[in-house]
Scaffold this motif. Structure first.
Motif, PDB file in Angstrom:
ATOM      1  N   MET A   1      34.678  34.966  45.314  1.00 26.22           N
ATOM      2  CA  MET A   1      35.662  36.252  44.608  1.00 26.22           C
ATOM      3  C   MET A   1      35.918  35.375  43.177  1.00 26.22           C
ATOM      4  O   MET A   1      35.477  35.993  42.211  1.00 26.22           O
ATOM      5  CB  MET A   1      36.702  35.487  45.336  1.00 26.22           C
ATOM      6  N   LYS A   2      35.501  33.860  42.976  1.00 29.19           N
ATOM      7  CA  LYS A   2      35.414  33.458  41.853  1.00 29.19           C
ATOM      8  C   LYS A   2      34.884  34.133  40.817  1.00 29.19           C
ATOM      9  O   LYS A   2      34.301  34.370  39.302  1.00 29.19           O
ATOM     10  CB  LYS A   2      35.613  32.267  41.555  1.00 29.19           C
ATOM     11  N   LYS A   3      33.387  34.357  41.141  1.00 26.69           N
ATOM     12  CA  LYS A   3      32.309  34.619  40.950  1.00 26.69           C
ATOM     13  C   LYS A   3      32.408  36.140  39.763  1.00 26.69           C
ATOM     14  O   LYS A   3      32.542  36.391  39.336  1.00 26.69           O
ATOM     15  CB  LYS A   3      31.144  34.492  41.485  1.00 26.69           C
ATOM     16  N   SER A   4      33.589  37.154  41.036  1.00 32.08           N
ATOM     17  CA  SER A   4      32.826  38.581  40.513  1.00 32.08           C
ATOM     18  C   SER A   4      34.346  38.461  39.732  1.00 32.08           C
ATOM     19  O   SER A   4      34.330  39.579  38.314  1.00 32.08           O
ATOM     20  CB  SER A   4      33.373  39.241  41.569  1.00 32.08           C
ATOM     21  N   VAL A   5      35.632  37.492  39.879  1.00 28.69           N
ATOM     22  CA  VAL A   5      36.630  37.905  38.459  1.00 28.69           C
ATOM     23  C   VAL A   5      36.113  37.227  37.550  1.00 28.69           C
ATOM     24  O   VAL A   5      36.546  38.099  36.765  1.00 28.69           O
ATOM     25  CB  VAL A   5      37.547  36.779  39.442  1.00 28.69           C
ATOM     26  N   GLN A  60      28.904  42.296  48.212  1.00 32.73           N
ATOM     27  CA  GLN A  60      28.220  41.638  47.414  1.00 32.73           C
ATOM     28  C   GLN A  60      27.965  40.415  48.141  1.00 32.73           C
ATOM     29  O   GLN A  60      27.356  39.216  48.598  1.00 32.73           O
ATOM     30  CB  GLN A  60      27.386  41.047  46.172  1.00 32.73           C
ATOM     31  N   GLU A  61      29.524  39.500  48.180  1.00 32.03           N
ATOM     32  CA  GLU A  61      29.879  37.935  48.741  1.00 32.03           C
ATOM     33  C   GLU A  61      30.910  38.238  49.349  1.00 32.03           C
ATOM     34  O   GLU A  61      30.975  37.522  49.961  1.00 32.03           O
ATOM     35  CB  GLU A  61      31.141  37.893  47.352  1.00 32.03           C
ATOM     36  N   ASN A  62      31.369  39.805  50.466  1.00 32.97           N
ATOM     37  CA  ASN A  62      32.253  39.533  51.838  1.00 32.97           C
ATOM     38  C   ASN A  62      31.639  40.407  53.085  1.00 32.97           C
ATOM     39  O   ASN A  62      32.806  40.966  53.414  1.00 32.97           O
ATOM     40  CB  ASN A  62      33.814  39.650  50.672  1.00 32.97           C
ATOM     41  N   GLN A  63      30.658  40.190  52.617  1.00 31.37           N
ATOM     42  CA  GLN A  63      29.747  41.131  54.028  1.00 31.37           C
ATOM     43  C   GLN A  63      30.850  42.975  54.106  1.00 31.37           C
ATOM     44  O   GLN A  63      31.122  43.152  55.056  1.00 31.37           O
ATOM     45  CB  GLN A  63      29.753  40.637  55.239  1.00 31.37           C
ATOM     46  N   LYS A  70      43.469  41.651  48.840  1.00 28.32           N
ATOM     47  CA  LYS A  70      42.228  40.230  48.543  1.00 28.32           C
ATOM     48  C   LYS A  70      41.795  41.371  47.065  1.00 28.32           C
ATOM     49  O   LYS A  70      41.416  41.046  46.066  1.00 28.32           O
ATOM     50  CB  LYS A  70      41.505  40.152  49.287  1.00 28.32           C
ATOM     51  N   GLY A  71      41.438  42.953  47.253  1.00 26.01           N
ATOM     52  CA  GLY A  71      41.367  43.893  46.159  1.00 26.01           C
ATOM     53  C   GLY A  71      41.949  44.212  45.047  1.00 26.01           C
ATOM     54  O   GLY A  71      41.929  43.511  43.798  1.00 26.01           O
ATOM     55  N   LEU A  72      43.421  43.566  45.721  1.00 25.42           N
ATOM     56  CA  LEU A  72      44.419  43.467  43.997  1.00 25.42           C
ATOM     57  C   LEU A  72      44.721  42.845  43.666  1.00 25.42           C
ATOM     58  O   LEU A  72      44.761  42.456  42.518  1.00 25.42           O
ATOM     59  CB  LEU A  72      46.011  44.101  44.672  1.00 25.42           C
ATOM     60  N   ILE A  73      43.900  41.586  44.361  1.00 31.22           N
ATOM     61  CA  ILE A  73      44.491  40.215  43.335  1.00 31.22           C
ATOM     62  C   ILE A  73      43.165  39.953  43.121  1.00 31.22           C
ATOM     63  O   ILE A  73      43.239  39.384  41.879  1.00 31.22           O
ATOM     64  CB  ILE A  73      44.350  38.881  44.687  1.00 31.22           C
ATOM     65  N   ILE A  74      42.322  40.722  43.406  1.00 31.82           N
ATOM     66  CA  ILE A  74      40.528  40.429  42.267  1.00 31.82           C
ATOM     67  C   ILE A  74      40.516  41.243  40.704  1.00 31.82           C
ATOM     68  O   ILE A  74      40.495  41.249  40.136  1.00 31.82           O
ATOM     69  CB  ILE A  74      39.312  40.743  43.194  1.00 31.82           C
ATOM     70  N   GLY A  75      41.686  42.645  41.170  1.00 29.69           N
ATOM     71  CA  GLY A  75      41.571  43.576  40.396  1.00 29.69           C
ATOM     72  C   GLY A  75      42.799  42.821  39.059  1.00 29.69           C
ATOM     73  O   GLY A  75      42.643  43.049  37.886  1.00 29.69           O
ATOM     74  N   GLN A 166      39.398  49.479  50.093  1.00 31.16           N
ATOM     75  CA  GLN A 166      39.546  48.255  50.857  1.00 31.16           C
ATOM     76  C   GLN A 166      39.211  49.364  52.079  1.00 31.16           C
ATOM     77  O   GLN A 166      38.363  49.637  52.677  1.00 31.16           O
ATOM     78  CB  GLN A 166      41.335  48.943  51.069  1.00 31.16           C
ATOM     79  N   ARG A 167      38.509  47.897  53.079  1.00 28.76           N
ATOM     80  CA  ARG A 167      37.641  48.427  54.451  1.00 28.76           C
ATOM     81  C   ARG A 167      37.548  47.335  55.049  1.00 28.76           C
ATOM     82  O   ARG A 167      37.206  45.838  53.858  1.00 28.76           O
ATOM     83  CB  ARG A 167      35.900  48.267  54.230  1.00 28.76           C
ATOM     84  N   LYS A 168      38.081  46.706  55.498  1.00 22.87           N
ATOM     85  CA  LYS A 168      38.107  45.438  57.395  1.00 22.87           C
ATOM     86  C   LYS A 168      37.663  45.469  58.027  1.00 22.87           C
ATOM     87  O   LYS A 168      37.633  44.643  57.923  1.00 22.87           O
ATOM     88  CB  LYS A 168      39.769  45.760  57.453  1.00 22.87           C
ATOM     89  N   SER A 169      36.627  46.358  58.295  1.00 21.51           N
ATOM     90  CA  SER A 169      35.652  45.469  59.298  1.00 21.51           C
ATOM     91  C   SER A 169      34.250  46.259  58.758  1.00 21.51           C
ATOM     92  O   SER A 169      33.264  46.687  57.860  1.00 21.51           O
ATOM     93  CB  SER A 169      35.415  46.691  60.305  1.00 21.51           C
TER      94      SER A 169
END
Length: 169
Positions: A1-5, A60-63, A70-75, A166-169
């Motif tokens: 996550m850190k890398k993407s952010v 790329q980082e979270n399968q 999580k998406g909101l936090i990254i954004g 968002q995609r949970k599976s």
């Protein structure tokens, strides 16, 4: 996550700075209202990296998965980096590069108001603008207002991007 952010926050920061500097050098003769529209367009373009950062993290980082939260936090984090860069750039611009900007801006706005508003309403708006001018003259307040402008737009883009991606599976 850190890398993407960090990557996409840096992309957004570079984009907003390049677009700001481009508009300053290339669009000097353009009227203030057009410059304002272009400024908001630059913010939206640079904050489009929020979408791409969340998508990159998911794919790329979270399968292929990312929750709304999580998406909101990254954004939000990408928006923070971009907003910080713009806030600092704007203070440098107003304080060192073009110290007459505020005076020029307020003169243009007041002239437009004088032509369109009744005399009593113009006097009220003039007083309000004078107080606002004093507020923007303070570098910390200028930074805060510009930072918040970009961050709020980034937050909205983060919400929309997180809902879409968002995609949970």
């Amino acid at each position: 996550m850190k890398k993407s952010v960090l990557r996409y926050g840096l992309f957004g920061s570079i984009t907003i700075c390049v677009l700001f500097l481009f508009s300053w050098f290339a669009l000097k003769g353009v009227d203030m209202s057009t410059q304002e529209v272009l400024g908001y367009a630059s913010m939206i373009i640079s904050l489009s990296f929020v979408y791409f950062g969340i998508k990159h993290f998911r794919d790329q980082e979270n399968q292929g998965r990312v929750t709304f939260k999580k998406g909101l936090i990254i954004g939000i984090l990408i928006s923070l980096i971009t907003a910080l860069a713009f806030g600092v750039l704007d203070v440098i611009y107003v304080k060192f590069i073009n110290p007459d900007f505020l005076t020029e801006y307020y003169e243009v706005v007041l002239n437009e108001m004088k032509e369109t508003l009744p005399a009593e309403e113009f006097k009220l708006e003039q007083a309000r603008m004078e107080a606002e001018k004093q507020l923007f003259a303070n570098p910390m307040m200028n930074f805060l207002i510009m930072f918040l402008t970009v961050f709020i737009i980034g937050f909205i883009i983060s919400l929309i991007s997180s809902l879409i991606l968002q995609r949970k599976s």
